[in-house]
Design an enzyme around this catalytic site. Sequence first.
Site, PDB file in Angstrom:
ATOM      1  N   HIS A 255     104.546  17.270  60.280  1.00  0.00           N
ATOM      2  CA  HIS A 255     103.127  17.255  60.652  1.00  0.00           C
ATOM      3  C   HIS A 255     102.549  15.858  60.425  1.00  0.00           C
ATOM      4  O   HIS A 255     102.895  15.190  59.446  1.00  0.00           O
ATOM      5  CB  HIS A 255     102.349  18.295  59.836  1.00  0.00           C
TER       6      HIS A 255
ATOM      7  N   GLU B 131      99.830  14.913  59.287  1.00  0.00           N
ATOM      8  CA  GLU B 131      99.166  14.717  57.989  1.00  0.00           C
ATOM      9  C   GLU B 131     100.189  14.335  56.914  1.00  0.00           C
ATOM     10  O   GLU B 131      99.884  13.581  55.998  1.00  0.00           O
ATOM     11  CB  GLU B 131      98.368  15.973  57.618  1.00  0.00           C
TER      12      GLU B 131
ATOM     13  N   GLU C 221     101.448  17.131  68.959  1.00  0.00           N
ATOM     14  CA  GLU C 221     100.103  17.085  68.377  1.00  0.00           C
ATOM     15  C   GLU C 221      99.620  15.635  68.337  1.00  0.00           C
ATOM     16  O   GLU C 221      99.935  14.904  67.391  1.00  0.00           O
ATOM     17  CB  GLU C 221     100.128  17.633  66.946  1.00  0.00           C
TER      18      GLU C 221
ATOM     19  N   GLY D 160      91.791  18.058  64.471  1.00  0.00           N
ATOM     20  CA  GLY D 160      90.600  18.241  63.638  1.00  0.00           C
ATOM     21  C   GLY D 160      89.398  17.420  64.087  1.00  0.00           C
ATOM     22  O   GLY D 160      88.421  17.288  63.359  1.00  0.00           O
TER      23      GLY D 160
ATOM     24  N   SER E 234      92.863  20.482  68.126  1.00  0.00           N
ATOM     25  CA  SER E 234      91.566  21.029  68.538  1.00  0.00           C
ATOM     26  C   SER E 234      91.678  22.147  69.585  1.00  0.00           C
ATOM     27  O   SER E 234      90.822  22.276  70.467  1.00  0.00           O
ATOM     28  CB  SER E 234      90.638  19.915  69.034  1.00  0.00           C
TER      29      SER E 234
HETATM   30  O1  LIG Z   1      97.100  19.940  63.113  1.00  0.00           O
HETATM   31  C1  LIG Z   1      96.904  20.936  63.793  1.00  0.00           C
HETATM   32  C2  LIG Z   1      97.830  22.080  63.744  1.00  0.00           C
HETATM   33  O2  LIG Z   1      98.992  21.762  63.049  1.00  0.00           O
HETATM   34  C3  LIG Z   1      95.726  21.031  64.679  1.00  0.00           C
HETATM   35  O3  LIG Z   1      94.603  21.130  63.893  1.00  0.00           O
HETATM   36  P1  LIG Z   1      93.188  21.489  64.577  1.00  0.00           P
HETATM   37  O4  LIG Z   1      93.452  22.679  65.483  1.00  0.00           O
HETATM   38  O5  LIG Z   1      92.280  21.807  63.445  1.00  0.00           O
HETATM   39  O6  LIG Z   1      92.785  20.286  65.369  1.00  0.00           O
END
Ligand SMILES: O=C(CO)COP(=O)(O)O
Length: 248
Positions: free
Chosen positions: A94, A96, A164, A170, A210
Amino acid sequence: MARQFFVGGNFKMNGTIQSIKEIVQRLNDAKFDPNTEVVISPPSLYLLITREHLRSGIEVAAQNVFDKPNGAFTGEISVDQLKDSNITWTILGHSERRVILQETDQFIASKTKFALDGGIGVILCVGETLEQREAGKTNEVVLSQLKAVADQVKDWSKIVVAYEPVWAIGTGKVATTEQAQAVHAAIREWLSKELGGETAEKTRIIYGGSVSEKNCKELAKEKDIDGFLVGGASLKPAFVDILNAKQA
Ligand SMILES: O=C(CO)COP(=O)(O)O
């Protein structure tokens, strides 16, 4: 052969025992196409209660797993511990974790191999930053993230690729259907070259960033979008609408 639609809910570091039980109850009661594969991913502390309360047919994913069998690795969770708890999937790579925790392509590839060898399915996340997109490097970045895994793993039957774009996570800034479809198609073409036509045909490529009940139906119409990895909206009642994106 049609690929089975796949929707993952990534709760990230959100939720409490109470709120997660409410989400689980909502999913247990929800009506959605039985052909849609649904996997939810709570924080590690709540994997067990999620599995205990969730009805069968919906799977649970960890948000990470380590690439060693057991031992002195404080804070990590092993593949065997996931299996012992009936957790059948893990998210890996991911953004993050790539960005905030500085995970490298090689580390993610190693964890992917370890999870797959142990029988855990992997939702493998890839995606470019805004800076990389603006520099015209989207495909280059995404394909090199995938290449690191393909160098170690040849059997992709238990990998779901999640595209992603970092700038869409987000932020409320969803990729347009054209932007998403273009990257998904490039990923499929690359899979075909790197791992063969059958792998390219069978591998689910899902979109994350999103995704909401408002935009999911349009995205789901695209030929190479096989589902979603949903963050924020997976915590809300709207998640059920996203599970039904394909039929509507
Ligand atoms: O990182 C995400 C799913 O792993 C996407 O996050 P959001 O749907 O909050 O943008």
